[in-house]
Design a protein around this motif. Sequence first.
Motif, mmCIF file in Angstrom:
data_model
loop_
_atom_site.group_PDB
_atom_site.id
_atom_site.type_symbol
_atom_site.label_atom_id
_atom_site.label_comp_id
_atom_site.label_asym_id
_atom_site.label_seq_id
_atom_site.Cartn_x
_atom_site.Cartn_y
_atom_site.Cartn_z
ATOM 1 N N THR A 152 -11.343 -13.699 -7.899
ATOM 2 C CA THR A 152 -10.393 -14.800 -8.117
ATOM 3 C C THR A 152 -9.043 -14.508 -7.460
ATOM 4 N N ARG A 153 -8.680 -13.222 -7.381
ATOM 5 C CA ARG A 153 -7.432 -12.859 -6.693
ATOM 6 C C ARG A 153 -7.812 -12.357 -5.297
ATOM 7 N N TYR A 154 -8.377 -13.266 -4.519
ATOM 8 C CA TYR A 154 -8.971 -12.914 -3.227
ATOM 9 C C TYR A 154 -7.972 -12.262 -2.265
ATOM 10 N N TYR A 155 -6.685 -12.607 -2.424
ATOM 11 C CA TYR A 155 -5.660 -12.061 -1.526
ATOM 12 C C TYR A 155 -5.418 -10.559 -1.775
ATOM 13 N N LEU A 156 -6.015 -10.013 -2.852
ATOM 14 C CA LEU A 156 -5.915 -8.566 -3.106
ATOM 15 C C LEU A 156 -7.192 -7.836 -2.684
ATOM 16 N N CYS A 174 0.303 0.394 5.315
ATOM 17 C CA CYS A 174 -0.868 -0.197 4.653
ATOM 18 C C CYS A 174 -0.650 -0.133 3.147
ATOM 19 N N VAL A 175 -0.901 -1.256 2.490
ATOM 20 C CA VAL A 175 -0.722 -1.338 1.032
ATOM 21 C C VAL A 175 -1.958 -1.990 0.419
ATOM 22 N N ALA A 176 -2.383 -1.445 -0.721
ATOM 23 C CA ALA A 176 -3.464 -2.088 -1.482
ATOM 24 C C ALA A 176 -3.132 -1.968 -2.962
ATOM 25 N N THR A 177 -3.496 -2.989 -3.727
ATOM 26 C CA THR A 177 -3.267 -2.937 -5.174
ATOM 27 C C THR A 177 -4.285 -3.818 -5.887
ATOM 28 N N ASP A 178 -4.586 -3.452 -7.133
ATOM 29 C CA ASP A 178 -5.455 -4.318 -7.945
ATOM 30 C C ASP A 178 -4.751 -4.711 -9.242
ATOM 31 N N GLY A 179 -3.437 -4.473 -9.278
ATOM 32 C CA GLY A 179 -2.688 -4.813 -10.489
ATOM 33 C C GLY A 179 -2.571 -3.652 -11.457
ATOM 34 N N HIS A 180 -3.490 -2.670 -11.380
ATOM 35 C CA HIS A 180 -3.437 -1.491 -12.258
ATOM 36 C C HIS A 180 -2.872 -0.279 -11.517
ATOM 37 N N ARG A 181 -3.159 -0.224 -10.214
ATOM 38 C CA ARG A 181 -2.606 0.869 -9.399
ATOM 39 C C ARG A 181 -2.297 0.326 -8.010
ATOM 40 N N LEU A 182 -1.425 1.045 -7.307
ATOM 41 C CA LEU A 182 -0.994 0.597 -5.994
ATOM 42 C C LEU A 182 -0.900 1.806 -5.075
ATOM 43 N N PRO A 197 2.212 -9.583 13.151
ATOM 44 C CA PRO A 197 2.291 -10.300 11.868
ATOM 45 C C PRO A 197 1.595 -9.474 10.777
ATOM 46 N N GLY A 198 2.056 -9.599 9.544
ATOM 47 C CA GLY A 198 1.389 -8.901 8.446
ATOM 48 C C GLY A 198 0.039 -9.545 8.169
ATOM 49 N N VAL A 199 -1.023 -8.746 8.088
ATOM 50 C CA VAL A 199 -2.373 -9.296 7.850
ATOM 51 C C VAL A 199 -3.074 -8.525 6.737
ATOM 52 N N ILE A 200 -3.955 -9.227 6.020
ATOM 53 C CA ILE A 200 -4.757 -8.582 4.969
ATOM 54 C C ILE A 200 -6.148 -8.330 5.549
ATOM 55 N N PHE A 247 -0.023 -11.877 0.555
ATOM 56 C CA PHE A 247 -0.008 -10.657 -0.260
ATOM 57 C C PHE A 247 1.264 -10.676 -1.107
ATOM 58 N N PRO A 248 1.157 -10.315 -2.402
ATOM 59 C CA PRO A 248 2.346 -10.396 -3.263
ATOM 60 C C PRO A 248 3.440 -9.403 -2.842
ATOM 61 N N ASP A 249 4.646 -9.635 -3.316
ATOM 62 C CA ASP A 249 5.762 -8.746 -3.009
ATOM 63 C C ASP A 249 5.587 -7.451 -3.810
ATOM 64 N N TYR A 250 4.914 -6.501 -3.196
ATOM 65 C CA TYR A 250 4.559 -5.248 -3.884
ATOM 66 C C TYR A 250 5.782 -4.385 -4.194
#
Length: 372
Positions: A152-156, A174-182, A197-200, A247-250
């Motif tokens: 559901t949070r496909y952008y992550l 490079c940044v990755a997060t699932d809401g519990h860790r980053l 450009p920033g890409v996921i 991608f959210p503002d991490y």
Amino acid sequence: MKFSIERAVLLKAIAQAQSVVERRNTIPILANVLIEAEGDGVQFRATDLDIEVVDKAPAMVEKAGATTVSAVTLHEIVRKLPDGAQVQLSDDSAAGRLTVAAGRSNFQLATLPKEDFPVMASSEYGANFSADAGTLRRLFDKSKFAISTEETRYYLNGVYMHVATGEDGQALRCVATDGHRLARVDAPLPQGAETMPGVIVPRKTVNELRKLLDDDEAQIAVSVSETKVRFATPEITLTSKVIDGTFPDYTRVIPTGNTKKLEVDAAEFARAVDRVATVSSERSRAVKLSLDEDRLVLSVNAPDSGNAEEELAVAYADEHLDIGFNAKYLLEIASQVDRENAVFLFNSAGDPTLMREGSDTSALYVVMPMRV
């Protein structure tokens, strides 16, 4: 089409192609690999409509041509052929058959017309640069464990690759997060990447890319547009669509006021967490860290299965702190540490914790605590 090729060369090329192919799909042609023989080489192209991989290999081409055949079946056949075998592939387009012959083995495989094979539309790439494989491998390997699996949070569901301002000026990040860790990892910005450009980059692409990055010294040509990203070596070109989302503002979740500093041997810490987590409940996997001066006690209290405790000598000079974490998250973060020591920075039992590798600030990790 008719050519002969060494078994090891063919296996390497077809292995990369067939791993992109989706095992279950409703479009038969997507289960196939497009084989194109011309000049003194042959190329194998596979796609799932989101990723396309093209692998070039040297071959003795008797007759140029192209056809498509089941990628998985061809890979299985070649894998089972004896080492050192010369494999001859020839197609009979009228009969819709590809013949694979090696020594006394002979296989006839069904083919589909090459015209039906979807070729990914080429893109205008806004940024083109070159990076060594070791740098790219570090960026993606150290961040990919934090990719979210929540659809559901496909952008992550990928790694956010972009240009950022790091400790030493501009960096490729490079940044990755699932809401519990980053995970946030920086590398020096390659020449030509400034306008990127920033890409996921999707999870599947990150896993496929890993196969291109085994040779540390190899140079990878990277091309990036708003909708696609391409990684290429002289033999292999991997093109992928990027995730269409923001991608959210991490930076907002990276704590800046954490002052309680724990320094611990990373390998020793990981082993201790692993041992005490053996009795933790499958659901919570909670491990409690109790910190006093130069002393860390790891404990698990699971009413159903028992409890465990282990003490470690550490460097810690702040006030007493009790804080809980998911053991899996701690282990995954500790396993990223290449240096001897892991440095944890805490604020309170309810605030996110920061972790980095010794004095190296190019990689940092954030993990959310849990109640224990």
